[in-house]
Design an enzyme around this catalytic site. Sequence first.
Site, PDB file in Angstrom:
ATOM      1  N   SER A 121      33.549  58.353   1.111  1.00 17.38           N
ATOM      2  CA  SER A 121      32.542  59.407   1.123  1.00 17.38           C
ATOM      3  C   SER A 121      33.138  60.709   0.585  1.00 17.38           C
ATOM      4  O   SER A 121      34.370  60.866   0.531  1.00 17.38           O
ATOM      5  CB  SER A 121      32.043  59.612   2.548  1.00 17.38           C
ATOM      6  OG  SER A 121      33.107  60.123   3.324  1.00 17.38           O
ATOM      7  N   GLU A 132      36.739  58.276  -5.988  1.00 17.52           N
ATOM      8  CA  GLU A 132      35.409  57.715  -6.300  1.00 17.52           C
ATOM      9  C   GLU A 132      34.563  57.917  -5.057  1.00 17.52           C
ATOM     10  O   GLU A 132      34.714  57.192  -4.069  1.00 17.52           O
ATOM     11  CB  GLU A 132      35.514  56.221  -6.634  1.00 17.52           C
ATOM     12  CG  GLU A 132      36.368  55.891  -7.849  1.00 17.52           C
ATOM     13  CD  GLU A 132      35.746  56.329  -9.162  1.00 17.52           C
ATOM     14  OE1 GLU A 132      34.598  56.826  -9.159  1.00 17.52           O
ATOM     15  OE2 GLU A 132      36.411  56.183 -10.198  1.00 17.52           O
ATOM     16  N   CYS A 186      27.287  52.840  -3.919  1.00 17.82           N
ATOM     17  CA  CYS A 186      27.491  54.208  -4.419  1.00 17.82           C
ATOM     18  C   CYS A 186      26.638  54.412  -5.642  1.00 17.82           C
ATOM     19  O   CYS A 186      25.894  55.384  -5.750  1.00 17.82           O
ATOM     20  CB  CYS A 186      28.961  54.431  -4.734  1.00 17.82           C
ATOM     21  SG  CYS A 186      29.619  53.242  -5.876  1.00 17.82           S
ATOM     22  N   LYS A 203      44.613  49.349   1.516  1.00 22.73           N
ATOM     23  CA  LYS A 203      44.011  49.466   2.838  1.00 22.73           C
ATOM     24  C   LYS A 203      42.518  49.223   2.735  1.00 22.73           C
ATOM     25  O   LYS A 203      41.767  50.060   2.238  1.00 22.73           O
ATOM     26  CB  LYS A 203      44.237  50.873   3.398  1.00 22.73           C
ATOM     27  CG  LYS A 203      43.591  51.047   4.756  1.00 22.73           C
ATOM     28  CD  LYS A 203      43.172  52.483   4.992  1.00 22.73           C
ATOM     29  CE  LYS A 203      42.377  52.626   6.266  1.00 22.73           C
ATOM     30  NZ  LYS A 203      41.110  51.868   6.268  1.00 22.73           N
ATOM     31  N   LEU A 218      51.953  66.725  -4.134  1.00 17.29           N
ATOM     32  CA  LEU A 218      51.632  66.706  -5.575  1.00 17.29           C
ATOM     33  C   LEU A 218      51.344  65.286  -6.051  1.00 17.29           C
ATOM     34  O   LEU A 218      51.820  64.855  -7.102  1.00 17.29           O
ATOM     35  CB  LEU A 218      52.784  67.324  -6.382  1.00 17.29           C
ATOM     36  CG  LEU A 218      53.023  68.803  -6.125  1.00 17.29           C
ATOM     37  CD1 LEU A 218      54.212  69.301  -6.918  1.00 17.29           C
ATOM     38  CD2 LEU A 218      51.780  69.630  -6.472  1.00 17.29           C
ATOM     39  N   GLU A 255      23.233  61.981   0.364  1.00 15.73           N
ATOM     40  CA  GLU A 255      23.302  60.596  -0.102  1.00 15.73           C
ATOM     41  C   GLU A 255      22.564  59.707   0.911  1.00 15.73           C
ATOM     42  O   GLU A 255      22.803  59.816   2.118  1.00 15.73           O
ATOM     43  CB  GLU A 255      24.765  60.170  -0.187  1.00 15.73           C
ATOM     44  CG  GLU A 255      24.936  58.695  -0.495  1.00 15.73           C
ATOM     45  CD  GLU A 255      26.395  58.281  -0.712  1.00 15.73           C
ATOM     46  OE1 GLU A 255      27.262  58.696   0.081  1.00 15.73           O
ATOM     47  OE2 GLU A 255      26.638  57.536  -1.669  1.00 15.73           O
TER      48      GLU A 255
HETATM   49  P1  NAD Z   1      34.742  56.511   4.248  1.00 11.72           P
HETATM   50  O1  NAD Z   1      35.021  57.711   3.413  1.00 11.72           O
HETATM   51  O2  NAD Z   1      34.428  56.697   5.671  1.00 11.72           O
HETATM   52  O3  NAD Z   1      36.001  55.506   4.220  1.00 11.72           O
HETATM   53  C1  NAD Z   1      36.537  55.004   3.022  1.00 11.72           C
HETATM   54  C2  NAD Z   1      37.978  54.573   3.274  1.00 11.72           C
HETATM   55  O4  NAD Z   1      38.773  55.734   3.491  1.00 11.72           O
HETATM   56  C3  NAD Z   1      38.158  53.705   4.509  1.00 11.72           C
HETATM   57  O5  NAD Z   1      39.127  52.713   4.253  1.00 11.72           O
HETATM   58  C4  NAD Z   1      38.652  54.703   5.547  1.00 11.72           C
HETATM   59  O6  NAD Z   1      39.403  54.121   6.575  1.00 11.72           O
HETATM   60  C5  NAD Z   1      39.502  55.612   4.701  1.00 11.72           C
HETATM   61  N1  NAD Z   1      39.693  56.969   5.238  1.00 11.72           N
HETATM   62  C6  NAD Z   1      38.836  57.678   6.009  1.00 11.72           C
HETATM   63  N2  NAD Z   1      39.354  58.896   6.274  1.00 11.72           N
HETATM   64  C7  NAD Z   1      40.559  58.960   5.647  1.00 11.72           C
HETATM   65  C8  NAD Z   1      41.568  59.971   5.513  1.00 11.72           C
HETATM   66  N3  NAD Z   1      41.451  61.158   6.103  1.00 11.72           N
HETATM   67  N4  NAD Z   1      42.658  59.689   4.782  1.00 11.72           N
HETATM   68  C9  NAD Z   1      42.788  58.500   4.171  1.00 11.72           C
HETATM   69  N5  NAD Z   1      41.871  57.502   4.256  1.00 11.72           N
HETATM   70  C10 NAD Z   1      40.765  57.738   4.981  1.00 11.72           C
HETATM   71  O7  NAD Z   1      33.599  55.744   3.464  1.00 11.72           O
HETATM   72  P2  NAD Z   1      32.752  54.475   3.932  1.00 11.72           P
HETATM   73  O8  NAD Z   1      31.764  54.911   4.951  1.00 11.72           O
HETATM   74  O9  NAD Z   1      33.683  53.357   4.240  1.00 11.72           O
HETATM   75  O10 NAD Z   1      31.987  54.113   2.552  1.00 11.72           O
HETATM   76  C11 NAD Z   1      30.807  54.683   2.157  1.00 11.72           C
HETATM   77  C12 NAD Z   1      31.036  55.836   1.185  1.00 11.72           C
HETATM   78  O11 NAD Z   1      31.791  55.410   0.056  1.00 11.72           O
HETATM   79  C13 NAD Z   1      29.738  56.381   0.613  1.00 11.72           C
HETATM   80  O12 NAD Z   1      29.769  57.784   0.579  1.00 11.72           O
HETATM   81  C14 NAD Z   1      29.716  55.828  -0.796  1.00 11.72           C
HETATM   82  O13 NAD Z   1      28.942  56.534  -1.717  1.00 11.72           O
HETATM   83  C15 NAD Z   1      31.150  55.850  -1.151  1.00 11.72           C
HETATM   84  N6  NAD Z   1      31.386  54.931  -2.252  1.00 11.72           N
HETATM   85  C16 NAD Z   1      31.717  55.447  -3.483  1.00 11.72           C
HETATM   86  C17 NAD Z   1      31.909  54.585  -4.558  1.00 11.72           C
HETATM   87  C18 NAD Z   1      32.299  55.098  -5.922  1.00 11.72           C
HETATM   88  O14 NAD Z   1      32.808  54.301  -6.691  1.00 11.72           O
HETATM   89  N7  NAD Z   1      32.109  56.364  -6.237  1.00 11.72           N
HETATM   90  C19 NAD Z   1      31.755  53.209  -4.365  1.00 11.72           C
HETATM   91  C20 NAD Z   1      31.392  52.728  -3.106  1.00 11.72           C
HETATM   92  C21 NAD Z   1      31.225  53.598  -2.057  1.00 11.72           C
END
Ligand code: NAD
Length: 473
Positions: A220, A241, A275, A168, A235, A376
């Site tokens: 996030s 990440e 990130c 997704k 489970l 962040e």
């Molecule tokens: P987000 O958490 O809003 O969304 C990420 C993904 O999760 C999207 O596809 C979204 O539709 C999905 N999602 C949202 N709520 C969900 C739920 N309840 N259940 C299942 N899926 C769900 O993040 P974003 O705004 O798209 O991206 C930015 C964030 O991602 C920042 O916090 C950044 O630091 C983090 N990030 C982390 C890494 C890493 O490798 N640690 C890399 C890149 C970005």
Amino acid sequence: MIIEGERAAAASGQTYQVVNPATGEVVDEVPNGGPEDVDRAARAAEKAQKGWAKLAPAERARILHKAAAHMLDKVEEIAPILTREQGKTLLESRIEARRFGENIAWFADLADKIHGEYVSLPDTTTYGLVIRRPIGVTGAIVPWNFPLTLAANKVAPSVAAGNAVVLKPSSTTPLATLRCIEALIEGGLPEGVVNVVLGPGTGEAIVTHPRIRKVALTGSTPTGKQVMAKAAPHLKKIVLELGGSDPCIVLEDANLDEAAKAISVGRFFNCGQACLAIKRLYVQEGVVDGLLERLVERAKKLKPGNGMERDSRMGPMHTETQRAEVEAQVQDALDRGARIVYGGGRPEGDGYDRGYFVNPTILVDVPDDSRMVTEEVFGPALPVMTIKDLDEGLARANDSPFGLGSSIWTADMKAARRAVDELEAGYTWVNALQIAHDELPFGGTKESGFGKEHGIEAFHQYTEQKSVVYGLV
Ligand code: NAD
């Protein structure tokens, strides 16, 4: 969407629009999927996985290499799609599209190198083996900042280990991902091994679907917590990440030219929406002025603009909400006494009125209780803090809920060693650009999540160990 190798509409028939963050124009319209579509994709993946896992590992490796090569031939077609939906510059899109294919190829090399163990047992009539098997169907949930590399980080080790995937992408960046997966299928990846579902409702449906046995999320920290809670009753294995606020420490004996180059890339690449990015800079007092001068020189070259234009060096923020968030964080620092030494505000003039542009911004005197330090910052704004010595730098660097990346610039090997031992993060770079290498396991600690992507560790995490006892009768 892509289900069983074919483009598919949502069961509901609903669609939504994908918008260009630089111009506000509609780029395309895509299906708005839901739980029924996830179910269809999970069943297709389950069917395909059985055949895929039965192939000889060397054959799986050959198929993946051929598919990756075909996808890499399409980089020039895919990069502009990514720029139009995400906003990043064409150069950044090309790098990212290449990384997608390279990552598939890197893990394809591991597909036929699954090792187990022979274990002697206490008697002479039996012996033990520890083998590795694929998990089955895995889910991959990806954010919008690096749609392709973060998809590849999940898809590549999963399929190389013999699993199938329901992927997704973020709702706002589905287009380049669709084209990459389609290119893999054109290049010979069997139908159903990777399926793509679209729409905000599909994330939770992946996390709770009984046929999907493991879910890897990049997103996030609040989303990570929701996913962990939803996965718990099932489970389900999870890899999270999540967000980061990477500290970088610069000591007085550092090579300032090299440090400034790496910090500038580390903070402003992808318009600061990364990130792994230098989000808090701690500089020893004797070199603050020298480093700032170099950082400002570099920031001046980062002309914001539409990523499709050749002279743009930094695209827009991805959404209006993202821009508002970063602007509010900067304003909060200013309200608490910080000063802007470069940038601030939005660029003005032709071409800037319809996109979510901001200027690269560098601030000093940012207090430790300001949002730029405690949260962040997902945009091109860098807080620079002065430290007396390494002790202070390490203490302030670690005073964060996050623990993703970290870095130090110094010529003193003992100082570097202390930073490596004491920085609370999943990665520490010493005198090096913050790049996550395919070869090294990548993943956070603290509220940045757990589990690894990249490296042989990620490959192993897409397998399950099974103990076997052979009786010699
Ligand atoms: P987000 O958490 O809003 O969304 C990420 C993904 O999760 C999207 O596809 C979204 O539709 C999905 N999602 C949202 N709520 C969900 C739920 N309840 N259940 C299942 N899926 C769900 O993040 P974003 O705004 O798209 O991206 C930015 C964030 O991602 C920042 O916090 C950044 O630091 C983090 N990030 C982390 C890494 C890493 O490798 N640690 C890399 C890149 C970005």
